[in-house]
Design an enzyme around this catalytic site. Structure first.
Site, mmCIF file in Angstrom:
data_model
loop_
_atom_site.group_PDB
_atom_site.id
_atom_site.type_symbol
_atom_site.label_atom_id
_atom_site.label_comp_id
_atom_site.label_asym_id
_atom_site.label_seq_id
_atom_site.Cartn_x
_atom_site.Cartn_y
_atom_site.Cartn_z
ATOM 1 N N GLU A 1 2.969 -3.476 -30.359
ATOM 2 C CA GLU A 1 2.745 -4.396 -29.179
ATOM 3 C C GLU A 1 1.453 -4.831 -29.184
ATOM 4 O O GLU A 1 0.225 -4.018 -29.008
ATOM 5 C CB GLU A 1 3.034 -3.584 -27.790
ATOM 6 C CG GLU A 1 4.409 -2.941 -27.829
ATOM 7 C CD GLU A 1 5.273 -4.124 -27.337
ATOM 8 O OE1 GLU A 1 4.838 -4.941 -26.746
ATOM 9 O OE2 GLU A 1 6.607 -3.877 -27.329
ATOM 10 N N CYS B 1 -3.339 -7.321 -21.435
ATOM 11 C CA CYS B 1 -2.951 -7.844 -22.704
ATOM 12 C C CYS B 1 -2.326 -9.209 -22.423
ATOM 13 O O CYS B 1 -2.227 -10.255 -23.046
ATOM 14 C CB CYS B 1 -2.223 -6.863 -23.376
ATOM 15 S SG CYS B 1 -0.832 -6.336 -22.469
ATOM 16 N N GLU C 1 -9.430 -13.443 -28.450
ATOM 17 C CA GLU C 1 -8.807 -12.857 -27.234
ATOM 18 C C GLU C 1 -10.015 -12.484 -26.288
ATOM 19 O O GLU C 1 -10.796 -11.574 -26.732
ATOM 20 C CB GLU C 1 -7.850 -11.710 -27.281
ATOM 21 C CG GLU C 1 -7.085 -11.040 -26.092
ATOM 22 C CD GLU C 1 -6.306 -9.903 -26.609
ATOM 23 O OE1 GLU C 1 -6.286 -9.356 -27.551
ATOM 24 O OE2 GLU C 1 -5.726 -9.370 -25.504
ATOM 25 N N ASN D 1 -6.341 0.145 -22.042
ATOM 26 C CA ASN D 1 -6.659 -0.882 -20.835
ATOM 27 C C ASN D 1 -5.740 -0.456 -19.818
ATOM 28 O O ASN D 1 -6.033 -0.493 -18.504
ATOM 29 C CB ASN D 1 -6.553 -2.207 -21.083
ATOM 30 C CG ASN D 1 -5.331 -2.603 -22.055
ATOM 31 O OD1 ASN D 1 -4.683 -1.862 -22.752
ATOM 32 N ND2 ASN D 1 -4.890 -3.770 -21.582
ATOM 33 N N GLY E 1 -1.650 -2.153 -29.089
ATOM 34 C CA GLY E 1 -3.365 -2.236 -29.434
ATOM 35 C C GLY E 1 -3.496 -3.789 -30.095
ATOM 36 O O GLY E 1 -2.685 -4.578 -29.935
ATOM 37 N N SER E 2 -4.515 -3.714 -30.757
ATOM 38 C CA SER E 2 -5.187 -5.275 -31.371
ATOM 39 C C SER E 2 -4.411 -5.424 -32.425
ATOM 40 O O SER E 2 -3.698 -4.782 -33.338
ATOM 41 C CB SER E 2 -6.570 -5.190 -31.588
ATOM 42 O OG SER E 2 -6.640 -4.007 -32.520
#
Ligand code: NAD
Length: 453
Positions: free
Chosen positions: A207, A241, A329, A112, A185-186
């Site tokens: 993160e 995020c 999310e 992103n 990432g996720s």
């Protein structure tokens, strides 16, 4: 990949990267390489999801440049051995802590903010003195290829290499032994990374993401709150995020909040042409987001252009925690608004959910502010502001629980790639006999005096 990592380990073991002059030189080279290729970087990200030059500079490159300058300015201070007090029982001695680079680091980026999320951890790893393998996200393929090109032209692979690829390549990388893995990432993939790292007992910084709430209380500066929240939500097409995922608004101001939000969105004229809006990254995400929009609950927006991968800034009202949009999310330009009657209940509801990466409170009430800040455990956030805490390198950035572990930016980034070695250094001029045999009652009396128990 094994050969690449073996070569990096060999290079690390030459101790070249431990020299501060070498690290400073690499940080400066990185800045120079990015600056010289800025246009290439802008073109690649525009081709990937139509992100404008303004947004790319302001939300990606500026932050990386700032991190580099910050590291260059402070590297001597961060790398210095730090003296600590020596306790009585160890007297006479000096005690200190020496930061040392962990070794060969793997940095895995998300799509992103493809430049910032790949290169900010790289800056931290360089500052600490690690060698680096960067695996950018494969989804914005143009930015990944451009980073590979720019980096391979300026750095030797034994020091800093880019490995491009998706799941198979990352899976292969994760089989290797690294000394540090830094993943953005996720939460789902974060668990895969953590498991793979455990196999080698490799320390990780994760993160990750999740749903970040924003509270808007009845006594806040509503116009200001709306302006800031609309900016934070629709920045990068909501693909941020730390964007406010959903808004909890006191019922008494809900209607006014909705009206002002609609007006603010209209005033901003969000569009790719205006340079303040981007495409949804791919078809899969357009489809995923489309399913979250309940047409009956759309207050504003809701238009989806599948061909162009554009979803208009969308505000949903009368939303409940049971709705589809509240199950994962969002990571897109949808703002669900949930009205609350009691802040206690709203806070308790958030406490029951996975720990957010960010949390925001828009209020003029000290009590409400303290309640949100003290009772909810979250990564970081803001009072009467959102998103911008990421841009202050003096604030450690990271999540907690399912939103991540560890943090970076500024000295915290340096710490993430360092081990702090604790050393005690003794005089050889004399020795106190207390710890040696025979263990007499008199020695025990003395030891008790030292420990004071
Ligand atoms: P993702 O987890 O799908 O992908 C991240 C990276 O992991 C990519 O490089 C990808 O190639 C790799 N990957 C994907 N599947 C993998 C697998 N099975 N095994 C090994 N590697 C794999 O995340 P994303 O879609 O790129 O980013 C979106 C998520 O990242 C959101 O949840 C968002 O909140 C989070 N995020 C967090 C931060 C932060 O700083 N905390 C920043 C940006 C994004």
């Amino acid at each position: 990949m094994k050969e690449l990592i073996d070569n990096q380990r060999w290079f690390f073991n030459t101790h070249t990267t431990k020299d501060i002059r070498f690290r400073l030189q690499q940080l400066r080279t990185l800045k120079r390489a990015l600056k010289a290729n800025e246009q290439l970087l802008y073109d690649a990200i525009y081709a990937d999801f139509k992100k404008s030059e303004f947004d790319t500079y302001a939300t990606e490159l500026a932050l990386v440049y700032h991190d580099i300058d910050d590291a260059v300015k402070n590297l001597h201070k961060w790398s210095r051995k730090k003296k600590v007090k020596t306790n009585l029982v160890n007297f006479p001695a000096k005690s200190y802590v020496i930061p040392q680079p962990l070794g060969v680091a793997l940095v895995i980026g998300a799509w992103n903010y493809p430049y910032q999320l790949s290169l900010a951890p790289v800056v931290a790893a360089m500052a600490a003195g690690c060698t680096i393998v960067l695996k950018p996200s494969e989804i914005p393929s143009g930015t990944s290829a451009t980073m590979k090109k720019v980096i391979s032209e300026h750095f030797s692979e034994e020091y800093f290499a880019v490995v491009e690829g998706g799941v198979p390549e990352t899976t292969e990388l994760l089989k290797q032994k690294f000394d540090k893995i830094f993943f953005t990432g996720s939460t789902f993939v974060g668990k895969i990374i953590y498991k793979a790292a455990a196999e080698h007992l490799t320390p990780v910084t994760l993160e990750l993401g999740g749903k970040s709430p924003a509270f808007v209380t009845e006594d806040c500066n509503l116009k200001m709150a709306v302006k800031r929240l609309v900016w934070g939500k629709f920045l990068n097409g909501g693909q941020t995020c730390i964007s406010p995922d959903y808004i909890l608004v006191h019922r008494s101001i809900e209607q006014r909040f909705l009206e002002l939000t609609k007006a603010e969105i209209e005033k901003e004229h969000y569009s790719v042409e205006n340079g303040n809006y981007v495409q949804i990254i791919n078809d899969r995400n357009v489809e995923r987001l489309q399913k979250m929009i309940d047409p009956e609950k759309v207050y504003h927006g809701g238009e989806v252009d599948e061909e162009e991968r554009i979803i208009s800034p969308t505000v949903m009202h009368n939303v409940t925690f049971g709705d589809a949009v509240m199950q994962e999310e969002i990571f897109g330009p949808i703002m669900p608004v949930i009205a609350y009657d009691s802040l206690d209940e709203a806070v308790n509801k958030v406490i029951d959910l996975p720990k957010p990466l960010s949390c925001y409170v828009f209020t003029n009430s000290k009590k409400a502010k303290n309640k949100v800040l003290n009772e909810i455990l979250f990564g970081g956030g803001g009072v009467n502001e959102n998103v911008v805490h990421i841009a202050n390198p003096n604030l450690p950035f990271g999540g907690v629980g399912t939103s991540g572990m560890g943090s970076y930016h500024g000295e915290d980034g340096f710490r993430a790639f360092s081990h702090y070695k604790s050393i005690i250094e003794k005089t050889t001029l004399f020795e106190l006999p207390l710890k040696y045999y025979p263990h007499t009652p008199r020695k025990l009396w003395w030891i008790k005096q030292f420990f004071k128990f």
